[in-house]
Design an enzyme around this catalytic site. Structure first.
Site, PDB file in Angstrom:
ATOM      1  N   ASP A   1      68.587  12.072   4.383  1.00 49.78           N
ATOM      2  CA  ASP A   1      69.922  11.321   4.944  1.00 49.78           C
ATOM      3  C   ASP A   1      70.219   9.969   4.256  1.00 49.78           C
ATOM      4  OD1 ASP A   1      70.568  13.508   6.356  1.00 49.78           O
ATOM      5  OD2 ASP A   1      69.611  13.073   8.196  1.00 49.78           O
TER       6      ASP A   1
ATOM      7  N   GLY B   1      66.194   8.232  -4.619  1.00 49.96           N
ATOM      8  CA  GLY B   1      67.372   8.061  -3.717  1.00 49.96           C
ATOM      9  C   GLY B   1      67.137   7.402  -2.737  1.00 49.96           C
TER      10      GLY B   1
ATOM     11  N   ASP C   1      57.180  13.718  -8.400  1.00 56.40           N
ATOM     12  CA  ASP C   1      57.826  13.696  -9.764  1.00 56.40           C
ATOM     13  C   ASP C   1      57.498  12.403 -10.728  1.00 56.40           C
ATOM     14  OD1 ASP C   1      59.288  15.805  -8.387  1.00 56.40           O
ATOM     15  OD2 ASP C   1      61.190  15.031  -8.135  1.00 56.40           O
TER      16      ASP C   1
HETATM   17  O1  F6P Z   1      61.980  14.788  -5.232  1.00 56.33           O
HETATM   18  C1  F6P Z   1      60.710  15.722  -5.007  1.00 56.33           C
HETATM   19  C2  F6P Z   1      60.752  17.155  -5.150  1.00 56.33           C
HETATM   20  O2  F6P Z   1      59.596  17.712  -4.879  1.00 56.33           O
HETATM   21  C3  F6P Z   1      61.470  17.845  -6.510  1.00 56.33           C
HETATM   22  O3  F6P Z   1      60.142  18.077  -7.404  1.00 56.33           O
HETATM   23  C4  F6P Z   1      61.738  19.011  -5.993  1.00 56.33           C
HETATM   24  O4  F6P Z   1      62.794  19.612  -6.990  1.00 56.33           O
HETATM   25  C5  F6P Z   1      62.348  18.651  -4.774  1.00 56.33           C
HETATM   26  O5  F6P Z   1      61.848  17.429  -4.204  1.00 56.33           O
HETATM   27  C6  F6P Z   1      62.566  19.782  -3.891  1.00 56.33           C
HETATM   28  O6  F6P Z   1      63.226  19.447  -2.282  1.00 56.33           O
HETATM   29  P1  F6P Z   1      63.149  19.858  -1.127  1.00 56.33           P
HETATM   30  O7  F6P Z   1      61.966  19.770  -0.564  1.00 56.33           O
HETATM   31  O8  F6P Z   1      64.424  19.017  -0.414  1.00 56.33           O
HETATM   32  O9  F6P Z   1      63.773  21.424  -1.443  1.00 56.33           O
END
Ligand code: F6P
Length: 373
Positions: A75, A112, A135
């Site tokens: 959020d 973010g 990442d």
């Molecule tokens: O930002 C980290 C990350 O693990 C990315 O590598 C991946 O694409 C994303 O989060 C997945 O996000 P969520 O857990 O919200 O699906």
């Protein structure tokens, strides 16, 4: 007078978050007589004033725990889903900050979170951030905590598919996390000896991947491992995205802009299945039976590696000292062995992508690993 510090974790979780909270709070309580208050589930916790006590007892035994005991969410303060609408909750956040007489708020997060923290800094709050994400794509820091653990997990996974790929003479495509940045796919691919590595920063041609696999077959190697980042794209897909982004930047009005945003989001939705498509195409075009393994959230779960524990602890303890010295408005970044504060303005909105001439890209090329170019 003792300082009151708020702490929250925001964005996708990763191993090392609890170690970092422990580092900040242990150092702050022991050396600087600070008081800490956690907010649950990221910035939402500030809006709803959902708090979590952080004291010596809470800190005990959490160093090795994965995830975050504060909970997290994606959020944003200025676009928070409330009653089916996205509302700007900045004022409510400021009220909560003031109600608890906070001297500063520490936000642990990725790209973010840096943007959200800068937004709150501009709104007048004393904000400090720590860079976390598997990442490794946060700008202005050598590394983020969480990455090393995920690298270990992805490497072990590729190691393990090797033996089954060899036994069956198969192509195994391993999908690794990373929508925009390919650090995890690149480094785990090199560490585990993948034959093909595809990352978002280097657009690939399926024909080139097919040729690499056929070359291996001709050399008597009847299996191949393809390490592919979630966000890897063919040249055609990359061109489509570039043109949509350009159109969006040049859009003359709001409705044109939102139409292009919709096309971009549709593109991303469809792109989710691209590794399935790639696997099917490789089977068709190489004649090798092919399988897809999606590593998914396994890469984000579980206990942090020793490297991440040390990194998170160093960032956390240095953050406490920085706060005690009256610092705020910065991200604690890693430069070599040191923790250096960097202004949030220099971090937010930027991403540390893999440069196409990065030494590790060169390493893969020299090794003969196909990058699908
Ligand atoms: O930002 C980290 C990350 O693990 C990315 O590598 C991946 O694409 C994303 O989060 C997945 O996000 P969520 O857990 O919200 O699906």
């Amino acid at each position: 007078m003792s300082k009151h510090i708020g702490i929250l974790t925001s964005g996708g979780d990763c191993p090392g978050l609890n170690a970092a909270i422990r580092g900040i709070a242990k150092a702050g309580i022991k050396n600087f007589d600070m008081k800490f208050l956690g907010f649950r589930n990221g910035f939402r916790g500030l809006v709803q004033d959902r708090t979590q006590n952080i004291d010596q007892e809470m800190l005990s035994g959490i160093l090795t725990d994965g995830g975050t005991f504060l909970g997290t969410s994606r959020d944003k303060p200025h676009k928070m889903p409330v009653g089916g609408k996205n509302l700007d909750m900045t004022d409510t956040i400021i009220e909560t900050y003031e109600r608890h007489h906070l001297d500063a708020l520490v936000c642990l997060g990725g790209g973010g979170t840096q943007k959200n923290a800068l937004h709150l800094k501009k709104a007048g709050l004393n904000v400090v951030t720590l860079p976390k994400t598997i990442d490794n794509d946060v700008a202005m820091t050598d590394i983020t905590f969480g990455f090393d653990t995920a690298l270990g997990i992805a490497t072990e996974a590729i190691d393990r598919v090797h033996s089954t790929a060899t036994s069956h003479d198969r192509v195994i495509v391993v999908e690794i996390m990373g929508h925009r940045a390919g650090w995890l796919a690149l480094e785990s691919g090199i560490a585990a000896g993948a034959d093909v590595i595809l990352i978002p920063e280097i657009a690939y041609e399926i024909e080139s991947v097919v040729e690499a696999i056929k070359d291996r077959k001709r050399a008597g190697k009847h299996f191949s491992i393809v390490a592919v980042a979630e966000g890897a794209m063919t040249r055609e897909q990359a061109t489509t995205i570039e043109s949509l982004l350009e159109q969006k930047a040049n859009a003359s009005n709001k409705s044109e802009k939102s139409e292009i945003s919709k096309q971009l989001s549709d593109f991303h939705d469809e792109h989710v299945a691209h590794t399935q498509y790639l696997t099917r195409e490789l089977e068709k075009q190489t004649g090798c039976e092919s399988r897809l393994t999606i590593l998914g959230h396994i890469q984000r779960g579980g206990t942090p590696s020793p490297v991440d524990r040390v990194l998170a602890t160093q960032l956390g303890t240095t953050c406490a000292k920085y706060l005690a010295d009256g610092g705020h408005g910065d991200m604690m970044s890693i430069r070599g062995q040191e923790v250096v504060p960097v202004a949030l303005e220099d971090v937010a909105g930027k991403k540390k992508l893999v440069p196409t001439d990065h030494p590790l890209v060169e390493t893969a090329r020299l090794l003969g690993t196909s990058l699908g170019e």
